[in-house]
Design a protein around this motif. Structure first.
Motif, PDB file in Angstrom:
ATOM      1  N   ASP A 120       0.851  -1.195   0.000  1.00 13.69           N
ATOM      2  CA  ASP A 120       0.000   0.000   0.000  1.00 13.69           C
ATOM      3  C   ASP A 120       0.887   1.245   0.000  1.00 13.69           C
ATOM      4  N   PHE A 121       1.741   1.329  -1.009  1.00 13.99           N
ATOM      5  CA  PHE A 121       2.849   2.267  -0.997  1.00 13.99           C
ATOM      6  C   PHE A 121       2.427   3.731  -0.912  1.00 13.99           C
ATOM      7  N   ALA A 122       1.404   4.117  -1.637  1.00 14.40           N
ATOM      8  CA  ALA A 122       0.980   5.518  -1.617  1.00 14.40           C
ATOM      9  C   ALA A 122       0.583   5.945  -0.208  1.00 14.40           C
ATOM     10  N   ALA A 123      -0.191   5.096   0.472  1.00 10.80           N
ATOM     11  CA  ALA A 123      -0.611   5.425   1.837  1.00 10.80           C
ATOM     12  C   ALA A 123       0.583   5.395   2.790  1.00 10.80           C
ATOM     13  N   LEU A 171      -0.308   7.246  -7.452  1.00 14.79           N
ATOM     14  CA  LEU A 171       0.461   8.283  -6.776  1.00 14.79           C
ATOM     15  C   LEU A 171      -0.171   9.667  -6.855  1.00 14.79           C
ATOM     16  N   ARG A 172      -1.202   9.795  -7.660  1.00 19.16           N
ATOM     17  CA  ARG A 172      -1.873  11.100  -7.717  1.00 19.16           C
ATOM     18  C   ARG A 172      -2.452  11.484  -6.367  1.00 19.16           C
ATOM     19  N   GLN A 173      -2.778  10.503  -5.566  1.00 20.12           N
ATOM     20  CA  GLN A 173      -3.365  10.820  -4.264  1.00 20.12           C
ATOM     21  C   GLN A 173      -2.374  11.474  -3.314  1.00 20.12           C
ATOM     22  N   VAL A 174      -1.076  11.428  -3.642  1.00 19.40           N
ATOM     23  CA  VAL A 174      -0.103  12.095  -2.777  1.00 19.40           C
ATOM     24  C   VAL A 174       0.462  13.364  -3.420  1.00 19.40           C
ATOM     25  N   HIS A 175      -0.057  13.750  -4.594  1.00 21.13           N
ATOM     26  CA  HIS A 175       0.370  15.012  -5.187  1.00 21.13           C
ATOM     27  C   HIS A 175       0.027  16.144  -4.236  1.00 21.13           C
TER      28      HIS A 175
END
Length: 249
Positions: A120-123, A171-175
Motif C-alpha cells: 500500500d505504498f501511496a498510503a 500516486l496522484r493521491q499524494v500530489h
C-alpha cells in the motif's frame, strides 16, 4: 608527492578559491594549500567534506583512497545480505525498513509494482511524510525508448508501460503532500534502488529477466565505505534529469 591538479581544478570548477574552501571546512587556508601543492592526503572527515563541497567523488580527487585497506574493509562491511531474488527477502524486512525510516525514502524504478500491490505504498509514504520523512520517487516514463526496450527484453511488450501508468495514477493521491516529490525518467535502469535512511536495497537487472528474478544487495552505509555512496550518486544523477510528475497532470 606532487601537486594535486584534480583538487585544484575541482575548486576552480566550483567557483571557489582555496581560502574560501578552507573557510567552509573550518580549516586554515594553508592546510588546503598543502593539500594542493604538496599532494597531502587529508583525514577521512575532511576528504568527505571537500568532496561534498565541490560535488565530486572523493576518489576522483584522491584516487589512492580506493585501494586503501580501510576503504575496502568498510565497503565490505556495508553489505548486510545478498538475496538471490526479490522474493527471497522476508516481507518483514520491507515493512521494517519502511516503518523505521525517519529521514529519507528514495525509490528508483520503472514500475515497482510490488510496492503498490503488497505494501500500500501511496498510503505508506503519505504517513511517512506526515512524520517528517522526505520522500522522492522516480518512476519510468512509459513513453521513453528505454522503457519500451526493457519491456521488449523482458518479453512483456506493452505490459510494463501499462503498469507505470497505473502506478502514476495511484500516486496522484499524494500530489501536493508536503515532503513527497514524484518524478519520471527515461534513463536506462541498470538497478532499481530502494533507500530507507542508511539502508539501501539494490536490485540488479539482467537481460531477458524481470527484476524480481534478479539478486538484491542489502547495503547499510558505513563511514569510509564506497558502495552505498556509489549507488546513491546514481540515484541523484537520475533525479537531476527526471521530470516533475506534477507538470504531467
Amino acid at each position: 608527492m606532487g601537486t594535486n591538479q584534480r583538487l585544484r581544478g575541482s575548486i576552480v570548477s566550483a567557483g571557489l578559491r582555496p581560502a574560501e574552501l578552507a573557510e567552509r571546512l573550518g580549516v586554515d587556508a594553508k592546510t588546503v594549500e598543502r593539500w594542493i601543492t604538496k599532494g597531502r592526503l587529508p583525514h577521512r572527515t575532511h576528504r568527505v567534506a571537500v568532496a561534498s563541497a565541490l560535488d565530486v567523488d572523493e576518489a576522483y580527487i584522491w584516487p589512492e583512497v580506493v585501494d586503501s585497506p580501510a576503504t575496502q574493509s568498510a565497503s565490505v562491511a556495508e553489505l548486510l545480505a545478498l538475496h538471490p531474488t526479490r522474493a527471497a527477502i522476508p516481507h518483514d524486512t520491507w515493512t521494517q525498513l519502511m516503518a523505521g525510516a525517519g529521514e529519507a525514502i528514495d525509490v528508483l524504478v520503472y514500475a515497482g509494482s510490488f510496492l503498490f500491490e503488497q505494501y500500500d505504498f501511496a498510503a505508506t509514504i503519505a504517513q511517512k511524510a506526515a512524520e517528517g520523512v522526505r520522500v522522492r520517487i522516480l518512476l519510468g516514463d512509459e513513453t521513453a525508448p528505454a522503457v519500451a526496450l526493457r519491456a521488449e527484453e523482458e518479453g512483456t511488450t506493452g505490459g510494463l508501460q501499462g503498469r507505470i501508468q497505473l502506478h502514476r495514477r495511484y500516486l496522484r493521491q499524494v500530489h501536493g503532500v508536503r515532503g513527497i516529490e514524484v518524478r519520471t525518467h527515461g534513463t536506462t535502469l541498470y538497478n532499481s534502488l530502494y533507500r530507507f535512511d542508511q539502508d539501501m536495497l539494490v536490485n540488479g537487472h539482467a537481460y531477458g529477466a524481470p527484476a524480481n528474478e534478479s539478486p538484491i544487495l542489502h547495503l547499510r552505509r558505513v563511514p569510509g565505505g564506497r558502495m552505498w555512496d556509489h549507488y546513491m550518486r546514481s540515484f541523484e544523477e537520475v533525479w537531476k534529469v527526471g521530470f516533475s510528475e506534477v507538470s504531467r497532470n
